[in-house]
Design a protein around this motif. Sequence first.
Motif, short mmCIF file in Angstrom:
data_model
loop_
_atom_site.label_atom_id
_atom_site.label_comp_id
_atom_site.label_asym_id
_atom_site.label_seq_id
_atom_site.Cartn_x
_atom_site.Cartn_y
_atom_site.Cartn_z
N ALA A 35 0.83 -1.21 0.00
CA ALA A 35 0.00 0.00 0.00
C ALA A 35 0.86 1.26 0.00
CB ALA A 35 -0.94 -0.01 1.21
N ASP A 36 1.90 1.27 0.83
CA ASP A 36 2.79 2.43 0.94
C ASP A 36 3.54 2.65 -0.37
OD1 ASP A 36 3.99 4.56 2.33
OD2 ASP A 36 5.69 3.32 2.93
N SER A 37 4.02 1.58 -0.99
CA SER A 37 4.76 1.69 -2.25
C SER A 37 3.85 2.18 -3.37
CB SER A 37 5.37 0.33 -2.62
OG SER A 37 6.32 -0.07 -1.67
N LEU A 38 2.63 1.66 -3.43
CA LEU A 38 1.69 2.11 -4.46
C LEU A 38 1.45 3.61 -4.35
CD1 LEU A 38 -0.40 1.54 -6.72
CD2 LEU A 38 -2.07 1.13 -4.90
N ALA A 74 2.17 1.88 -11.92
CA ALA A 74 2.57 1.43 -10.59
C ALA A 74 2.18 -0.03 -10.37
CB ALA A 74 1.93 2.31 -9.52
N ILE A 75 0.97 -0.41 -10.78
CA ILE A 75 0.53 -1.80 -10.62
C ILE A 75 1.45 -2.73 -11.39
CG2 ILE A 75 -1.32 -3.43 -11.10
CD1 ILE A 75 -2.05 -1.63 -8.82
N THR A 76 1.81 -2.35 -12.62
CA THR A 76 2.71 -3.17 -13.43
C THR A 76 4.06 -3.34 -12.74
OG1 THR A 76 1.64 -2.44 -15.47
CG2 THR A 76 3.85 -3.37 -15.67
N GLU A 77 4.59 -2.25 -12.18
CA GLU A 77 5.88 -2.31 -11.50
C GLU A 77 5.81 -3.19 -10.25
OE1 GLU A 77 9.90 -1.42 -10.56
OE2 GLU A 77 8.71 -1.45 -12.41
N ILE A 78 4.72 -3.08 -9.49
CA ILE A 78 4.58 -3.89 -8.28
C ILE A 78 4.44 -5.37 -8.66
CG2 ILE A 78 3.00 -4.40 -6.37
CD1 ILE A 78 2.55 -1.37 -6.13
N ILE A 79 3.72 -5.67 -9.74
CA ILE A 79 3.62 -7.06 -10.22
C ILE A 79 5.02 -7.58 -10.57
CG2 ILE A 79 2.79 -8.51 -12.11
CD1 ILE A 79 0.27 -6.76 -12.17
N ARG A 80 5.82 -6.73 -11.23
CA ARG A 80 7.19 -7.14 -11.60
C ARG A 80 8.02 -7.49 -10.37
NH1 ARG A 80 12.21 -5.19 -12.07
NH2 ARG A 80 11.67 -3.18 -11.16
N CYS A 81 7.74 -6.83 -9.26
CA CYS A 81 8.52 -7.05 -8.04
C CYS A 81 7.90 -8.09 -7.10
CB CYS A 81 8.69 -5.72 -7.29
SG CYS A 81 9.67 -4.50 -8.20
N ALA A 82 6.81 -8.73 -7.53
CA ALA A 82 6.22 -9.80 -6.72
C ALA A 82 7.19 -10.96 -6.64
CB ALA A 82 4.90 -10.25 -7.34
N GLY A 83 7.40 -11.46 -5.45
CA GLY A 83 8.33 -12.56 -5.26
C GLY A 83 9.75 -12.11 -4.99
N THR A 84 10.05 -10.83 -5.19
CA THR A 84 11.36 -10.29 -4.84
C THR A 84 11.19 -9.26 -3.72
OG1 THR A 84 11.16 -8.69 -6.67
CG2 THR A 84 12.43 -10.70 -7.06
N GLN A 85 10.51 -8.16 -4.03
CA GLN A 85 10.27 -7.15 -2.98
C GLN A 85 8.98 -7.42 -2.21
OE1 GLN A 85 10.46 -3.12 -4.37
NE2 GLN A 85 9.81 -2.23 -2.43
N PHE A 86 7.94 -7.87 -2.94
CA PHE A 86 6.61 -7.95 -2.34
C PHE A 86 6.09 -9.38 -2.26
CE2 PHE A 86 6.63 -3.81 -4.69
CZ PHE A 86 6.73 -2.99 -3.58
N SER A 87 5.17 -9.59 -1.32
CA SER A 87 4.49 -10.87 -1.18
C SER A 87 3.62 -11.13 -2.41
CB SER A 87 3.60 -10.85 0.06
OG SER A 87 2.59 -11.84 -0.01
N PRO A 88 3.81 -12.27 -3.11
CA PRO A 88 2.97 -12.56 -4.28
C PRO A 88 1.48 -12.60 -3.94
CG PRO A 88 4.88 -14.01 -4.22
CD PRO A 88 4.87 -13.27 -2.91
N ARG A 89 1.14 -13.09 -2.77
CA ARG A 89 -0.27 -13.17 -2.37
C ARG A 89 -0.87 -11.78 -2.20
NH1 ARG A 89 -4.48 -15.44 0.97
NH2 ARG A 89 -4.51 -14.35 2.98
N VAL A 90 -0.12 -10.86 -1.61
CA VAL A 90 -0.62 -9.50 -1.45
C VAL A 90 -0.72 -8.79 -2.80
CG1 VAL A 90 -0.22 -7.26 -0.36
CG2 VAL A 90 0.27 -9.36 0.91
N VAL A 91 0.27 -9.01 -3.66
CA VAL A 91 0.22 -8.40 -4.99
C VAL A 91 -0.99 -8.90 -5.77
CG1 VAL A 91 1.42 -8.20 -7.22
CG2 VAL A 91 2.71 -8.00 -5.08
N GLU A 92 -1.26 -10.18 -5.68
CA GLU A 92 -2.45 -10.73 -6.35
C GLU A 92 -3.72 -10.06 -5.84
OE1 GLU A 92 -4.68 -15.07 -7.06
OE2 GLU A 92 -2.74 -14.96 -6.03
N ALA A 93 -3.78 -9.83 -4.53
CA ALA A 93 -4.94 -9.14 -3.96
C ALA A 93 -5.03 -7.71 -4.49
CB ALA A 93 -4.84 -9.14 -2.43
N LEU A 94 -3.88 -7.05 -4.62
CA LEU A 94 -3.87 -5.67 -5.15
C LEU A 94 -4.43 -5.64 -6.57
CD1 LEU A 94 -2.97 -2.67 -4.89
CD2 LEU A 94 -0.79 -3.39 -5.90
N VAL A 95 -4.01 -6.58 -7.40
CA VAL A 95 -4.50 -6.63 -8.78
C VAL A 95 -6.02 -6.81 -8.79
CG1 VAL A 95 -4.44 -7.94 -10.94
CG2 VAL A 95 -2.31 -7.46 -9.69
#
Length: 290
Positions: free
Chosen positions: A226-229, A247-268
């Motif tokens: 949320a803070d990064s978005l 921003a959504i595209t960038e956060i998806i790119r960082c899923a599994g490295t910077q961000f939790s994939p489960r949380v990113v999926e919820a964001l999408v």
Amino acid sequence: MLIPDLLAEDRFTPAQRDLMRDAGVRSALIVPMLWQDQMIGVLSVATRRERPLDARDVQFLTAVATQVTAIIRTETLVTDLQAAAAHLEGARADTVLLLAAAAEAHDLTTGRHLTRVSTISEALAVELGYGESESAAVGLAAVLHDIGKIRVPETILLSPSQLGDDEWALMKQHTVWGAEFLSARPGFEMASTIARAHHERWDGGGYPLGLAGDEIPEIAAIVSVADSLDAITHNRPYRAGRSVDWAITEIIRCAGTQFSPRVVEALVTVHNSGALAVAMDHDDDLAIAA
């Protein structure tokens, strides 16, 4: 309103000027407290020093007024969420005191930023299956994620250049300080967890503990996204914001490295449903270009 010489100001009566002369005050500054284009109060200061208040004082007091306005707005949020967050019952006054302390950080964080991160965090928690009261509690606790910055020197917080190694090490300590500050107060366990872990990375490269994967508390992983978005999509003095889609595209790119994939999926999912518009629309500093 900047009044460099109170005793020469003809809008005061002679009796009022006599009072100010007796008090020894020489100049004054009055700054409006604005929230979404509405004035909710004013912040006023006066000084006895010979040098009158100037533009630097205006800039400083304006930053303080922004923080105080955020405190008042968030206090309203606390009131609204109190019934939904049973474990925070009786903590309303303490919350306001904590936020008042955060105002001392002078890091130019705005009340709108706090509200957006809170709203986005709550929406993500709902999507992830948290109950209504727990989701509301996540959103409320998210407001305090950077409260540890009260101990970071202003010269570091407002530095326009890249931080040196020693400065960066000090900046990263805000997560530890915030967690310690909150953990000492019953009812703020969730906020303490978020404050400590919201800069951890899924790949283990974050701080302060270098947690990885599921070692990171999910409530902290939610606030991290949320803070990064919000940071990506809103203009800052040192860079222009990006569009929400970018921003959504960038956060998806960082899923599994910077961000939790489960949380990113919820964001999408939340984004595709249009629910993000509740938090992100109608903001003056929201970027609209890709």
